[in-house]
Scaffold this motif. Structure first.
Motif, PDB file in Angstrom:
ATOM      1  N   LYS A 263      31.855 -44.175  27.437  1.00 20.74           N
ATOM      2  CA  LYS A 263      32.067 -45.613  27.651  1.00 20.74           C
ATOM      3  C   LYS A 263      33.559 -45.874  27.613  1.00 20.74           C
ATOM      4  O   LYS A 263      34.295 -45.254  26.836  1.00 20.74           O
ATOM      5  CB  LYS A 263      31.390 -46.405  26.546  1.00 20.74           C
TER       6      LYS A 263
ATOM      7  N   VAL B  33      35.120 -43.455  24.972  1.00 23.14           N
ATOM      8  CA  VAL B  33      34.306 -43.130  23.802  1.00 23.14           C
ATOM      9  C   VAL B  33      32.928 -42.672  24.265  1.00 23.14           C
ATOM     10  O   VAL B  33      32.121 -43.483  24.712  1.00 23.14           O
ATOM     11  CB  VAL B  33      34.150 -44.352  22.880  1.00 23.14           C
ATOM     12  N   SER B  34      32.696 -41.428  24.177  1.00 24.61           N
ATOM     13  CA  SER B  34      31.422 -40.827  24.579  1.00 24.61           C
ATOM     14  C   SER B  34      30.914 -41.434  25.884  1.00 24.61           C
ATOM     15  O   SER B  34      29.774 -41.871  25.971  1.00 24.61           O
ATOM     16  CB  SER B  34      30.357 -41.008  23.504  1.00 24.61           C
TER      17      SER B  34
ATOM     18  N   ALA C 170      33.307 -35.405  27.131  1.00 25.11           N
ATOM     19  CA  ALA C 170      32.895 -36.028  25.879  1.00 25.11           C
ATOM     20  C   ALA C 170      31.377 -36.133  25.793  1.00 25.11           C
ATOM     21  O   ALA C 170      30.779 -35.883  24.752  1.00 25.11           O
ATOM     22  CB  ALA C 170      33.518 -37.404  25.759  1.00 25.11           C
TER      23      ALA C 170
END
Lengths: 726, 726
Positions: free
Chosen positions: B149, B146-147, B39
């Motif tokens: 995290k 998420v990216s 990601a």
């Protein structure tokens, strides 16, 4: 781009730009519906319905299991608290003082933490998590499509990548780790409200100037000094290679803010038990209560300051002033919010005769006080600060309007809530040392922090006391200064602020350090309070008057006040202010009067206008308001004021020492209300205090002897409310 | 299969068998780490760090916004409650009785619901949700990448596919829709505990047999009849084509169980205010309190029965008996749990002298009572039922050991909590009619349900009363039966049970119907109580003795009891039991004695052993226990018992009528304790009641006149505790 793509979010597609969401919104059910069909057709086919029933059952079982674990974790805390209460009783029973109840709660928490950490097996956490990659950012709500069923998930928080394994392994540890917002939104408000509601206003207002100086200036100085020292420590760590992640200057300042919040609980409980000097008590209590409020607002304005610098995280004058502005805005907003709710409650309880139904009254009081918190939070202010000032306002105005039953009810209700919340927080602190899974222990940082808080406290207590002593007639003695220096222990508020955000590496290190500082200060300093008091020759055994009846209070007050050879400094100025209407002693208090000019103006305004409007006591508005608003004045003044002021006064003074004490303390305020105070001349402090004592003695004797004779001063109708014979 | 596959969960891969999870567990951080790298590398590259800071900021802002909305929604409820309290006061002030406070709370809730529904714009819900497809089932925890995290999400609940759009559209409506578990775990326990703790035991135990019959048999009959009738209605709907989804027989039975829980709140509040007949009050109160417990256990055993039939959902004898077994198991387990916690609290408060510190005592009491709930939930029993019996036990034993201050504190604390929780639930009900987003209005079902609950109630009140009247000397008159029939209104418990699970179509239809039934019964029946009472010639204005002093109580008691021409039926048997040691009246109560044999055995056991062990009252154990356990008896007996029994008794009777009343009511139990009761002969009921009255008059006169003269009966040392002159 096809609409169906949004439903299939694989990591391979994450590189694309996010689709315009407004456009997608009406298509969402369609998208989800399609995802559903794909998933359903792909599943085992003929037996689909049967297996979905089995899955539903499995999910239900799992939810049940989760619910059970929740119960068990809450039960752990409740049993912990029960154990603590029983031990507290034992300690009180045997008069053990080297360890306070809060320290005890922490020890029990520690023990349970160790058991949970090392005694419980790694439970079934493994089949409860699944990874799923999203496009660009985290959302607060997530819809998940599972073989045709939609489940809603809510965001719980971020997890640092290195810790995912441990999160997985022990489900029980995760369960006992509460949402930090619980501390802020559920446990702190009753504690803070109780502090405001049970504030001993007489001593508080007598030392208001000094308290404000310590709380505002002192906390800011301490925050700044600690922040800078810690930045030095962080630089050092970077040189040595002990720092594995970013640690900005604003992080250091943030640490300074959260660790500057001193805790009133432990020391003051011991002060209360030993009946230590009331003025020192007032200074410490006032400082720590306002201190908490200042630290909250300070820390949130530092957080607000952070984004302005974006990645630079360096010092920037504009951003600094912006954050000062935010500080002032948040503080005054919260203050206003709290005061307004208190005033509204006072008006409602005054004009509705709700006091015929104590249950309704208590419920209303509770709800209004709670709504302050929510209102402030909803408006972007700080709920805890609003609740503090709401508590003070409620005690000052609303309390007078309540029925006798509601007074004891509200007092007892908040006392129980406060007690439970406080012990819960301290138990949790003990537990967190072992169950919290993101600890970052850094010896250098911890040692640095201990040195920094010591220096930070020294750097505000001694210089501020020096400057305050220039203005104060009643000096803050060296023993008091040392005691204040010593009593700066950290507790629930520092912990609550530190646990609020533990996402980054810097914050985790701060949290661990804060926890250790709290442990150390509560155990060592809390336990050392009694020896320290005797070592510093601070008088104990002064009976606190709040629990006794008023008559005893007055006796007491005189006994403490007029005994000149016992310890002169702390008790002089308690009577100095009584000299207001005696022209012979008026020379000595010019400095005092000038510095407290604004406050005295406020007091006379409060006494002449606010009290009569908001409560059933005070002088009738018809006498204090100008003649042209006579009708309004008659509407607003409660009929009780005209015929019997005395019985109402007496009720007032039962729990919270209002009227009588304020008048006693600020007897001279009414003199200045007509502007004649400026003509007083100064004299030496020593002479003033000598005169003061004799005059105060006279006034008190007169007041107690004659009873209900009004001592009217020029202009305003101020009745000396010291009578006990009603 | 490659380990990386698990990280990419697209719908296309959902067909695969789930990978063995135990094997995957150690690999999880690796998997997630890989997803992270993919990601991260796919995101905008050079400016990655900067954009991640921006994202973090955006997430923080969003969390803040969400927090603010939470505050606003809670604030809405608090303002609603405040408004309700003020209107309640106005109604009480003006003595308005056609609408009770709970009905009022619902109306305000309705109004706010309408405003929220139609007055607020569709807010920013659209960018907060994202769909993400999982493999095979829903997990309670979700880790989302998420990216780079990781965010943790927790399962909130299932959403029916058709409703996703509306969930999206109005964020505010979603916010005010609380988690149903809140009702069960936070709001109900204080209400139910208060019911148990403030139970008027004298009247309750006097009618215990009838109450148990109505609560257990009655609720089961009602549940079964309503369930079957509704199944008929559902069949009819299917024929007409009004039913769009599945509706099983067990669903119908479940509906019968939840709707059979009658609510004590509204009618009893009016009874209390009007001082209506105490026996009718006891019957209704006892029925509705135990009723709630029965309905909870019944509904959960029906749910437990469901899986056994899997998809058949038809009747199955084995499964039926299994669910009866579950019912008995859960009920007795919960009962035991509640009683045990109560007993433990009693022992702790008796032996620790905690009463020197009322705050600690109150806190302990509160925590122990709460822990009952959690303990029961953790063990898989029903917390609410456990809390009810805990309340009764606490009132019976622990209350006697508390300090005077703690008694009023605990009483007031639970009173306030009960009041707030109750009004909150009723406000919420009003609100839910418009803000709940899964309503399924089906006119046929609703009309069917109204007919079914009417028939269901008629089918248990009248036949059961007939059978009970065969055994009761004091018959339940026709007017009482009609009143009980009329008073079967549904309230908080039915609502809480219905809202607990609204996932399926059937459950949603039930929820909507329940809500409407609650509205109708609270407004129409609640409002019609006063006219109905006068229409049925049920005496009002009988002063309730609980709030008055004991002396007045006794007077009162005699006045009500010995006045034979006013209304004979309801008051006869209150004195009939007094005849125990009078041989002339012993003939008439054979039936009664036989049926209550077990209960009388229990009472003497309680009086002779439990009370002395658990409280400071009762006869010394040294006299009741056999000689060989003398040492133990001396250890367990409180020293207070020996020297002064009277003052303790007096304290007992302040709030909850224990000792005195029980002895009064079951005066004959001590006679039977030595087994001589079997020799009594029967007589006609009428004659018995005549005799009874005169003998009871004698006994009472003697007791009141002579005061503290002990009326010892054979075998046991039972002191007649009617003295008021202490």
């Amino acid at each position: 781009m096809e609409p169906g793509d949004a439903a299939r979010l694989g990591p391979g597609r994450a590189a694309r730009a996010p689709p315009p969401r407004l456009l997608l919104l009406p298509l969402l059910p369609l998208l989800l519906g399609r995802g559903l069909r794909v998933a359903a057709s792909a599943s085992s086919g003929a037996a689909a319905e049967d297996s979905s029933a089995m899955e539903e059952l499995a999910t239900e079982k799992e939810a049940e299991e989760s619910h059970r674990q929740d119960s068990v974790s809450l039960l752990t805390f409740i049993l912990l608290l029960t154990l603590t209460i029983l031990t507290i009783w034992l300690f009180k029973h045997r008069r053990v003082r080297f360890l306070h109840e809060t320290g005890l709660a922490m020890i029990y928490g520690l023990i349970v933490g160790v058991i949970l950490r090392y005694g419980t097996p790694a439970t079934s956490g493994h089949d409860k998590s699944l990874s799923c990659t999203q496009e660009d950012r985290a959302f607060s709500t997530l819809l998940v499509n599972v073989s045709g069923k939609f489940f809603e998930y809510t965001l719980k928080g971020e997890i640092s990548p290195g810790k995912i394994n441990s999160v997985e392994q022990n489900d029980m540890l995760r369960k006992v780790t509460f949402d930090p917002e619980v501390f802020f939104n559920i446990l702190l408000p009753p504690i803070i409200f109780h502090a405001g509601y049970s504030l001993k206003k007489r001593h508080f207002f007598r030392n208001l100037g000094s308290i404000l100086a310590y709380a505002f200036l002192g906390t800011a100085v301490s925050c700044f000094i600690i922040g800078n020292l810690m930045y030095g420590v962080v630089k050092l760590m970077k040189l040595v290679g002990q720092l594995s992640d970013k640690f900005y200057y604003t992080d250091c300042l943030f640490f300074g803010a959260i660790i500057s919040a001193t805790d009133p609980v432990t020391v003051l409980a011991i002060f209360n038990e030993l009946h230590a000097d009331v003025d020192l008590y007032a200074l410490l209590f006032g400082e720590s209560v306002l201190n908490d409020a200042v630290a909250i607002v300070l820390s949130s304005s530092i957080v607000a300051y952070q984004p302005a610098g974006l990645n630079t995280h360096a010092f920037d004058a504009a951003a600094f002033f912006k954050s000062v502005g935010i500080f002032l805005g948040i503080f005054s907003g919260s203050f206003t919010m709290g005061a307004v709710t208190g005033v509204v409650t006072a008006l409602v309880t005054k004009f509705t005769k709700l006091h015929c139904f104590p249950l309704l009254e208590t419920a209303l009081f509770f709800l209004m006080s709670w709504s302050t918190f929510l209102l402030a939070e909803a408006c972007g202010f700080t709920g805890v600060v609003a609740v503090l000032f709401c508590g003070i306002t409620q005690a000052h105005y609303t309390y007078n309007n309540l029925s006798v039953e509601s007074r004891s009810r509200t007092k007892q209700l908040f006392e129980v809530l406060h007690f439970l919340a406080e012990n819960f927080i301290f138990s949790y602190m003990g537990l967190a040392l072992f169950t919290f899974q993101k600890h970052v222990f850094s010896p250098v940082f911890i040692i640095g922090a201990f040195v920094a808080i010591f220096l930070g406290r020294a750097a505000h207590i001694y210089p501020l006391s020096f400057f305050l002593n220039l203005g104060r007639r009643h000096k803050i003695g060296w023993n008091f200064q040392h005691m204040m220096m010593f009593s700066g222990l950290r507790g629930a508020m520092a912990f609550a602020l530190a646990i609020r955000d533990t996402a980054s590496y810097a914050r985790q290190m701060m949290f661990t350090t804060t926890l250790l500082i709290v442990f150390f200060t509560v155990w060592v300093i809390g336990g050392g309070t009694t020896p320290m008091l005797s070592w510093l020759n601070i008088r104990v055994g002064v009976e606190e008057p709040s629990e006794e009846d008023q008559n005893e209070l007055r006796r007491q007050y005189i006994r403490v006040g007029v005994d000149p050879d016992q310890d002169p400094p702390p008790n002089n100025d308690s009577f100095q202010v009584l000299q207001g209407d005696g022209p012979d002693s008026a020379r000595g208090n010019r400095t005092k009067q000038e510095s407290a000019w604004l406050f005295r103006l406020w007091y006379s305004f409060d006494h002449n206008y606010l009290k009569p409007i908001l409560t059933h006591s005070g002088p009738p508005l018809t006498t204090t308001l100008p003649a042209w608003c006579g009708l309004l004045a008659r509407c607003l003044t409660s009929p009780q004021v005209y015929d019997n002021q005395e019985p109402l006064r007496e009720e007032d003074s039962d729990f919270i020492l209002t009227e009588g004490d304020l008048t006693l303390t600020y007897g001279d305020s009414t003199v200045t209300a007509n502007g004649s105070s400026g003509s007083h001349t100064a004299s030496t402090s020593l002479e003033g205090s000598r005169r003061t004592k004799s005059s105060s003695e006279e006034v008190l004797d007169r007041a107690l002897g004659i009873g209900d004779q009004p001592v009217s001063s020029r202009g305003t109708r101020l009745v000396f409310p010291l009578e006990d014979n009603a």
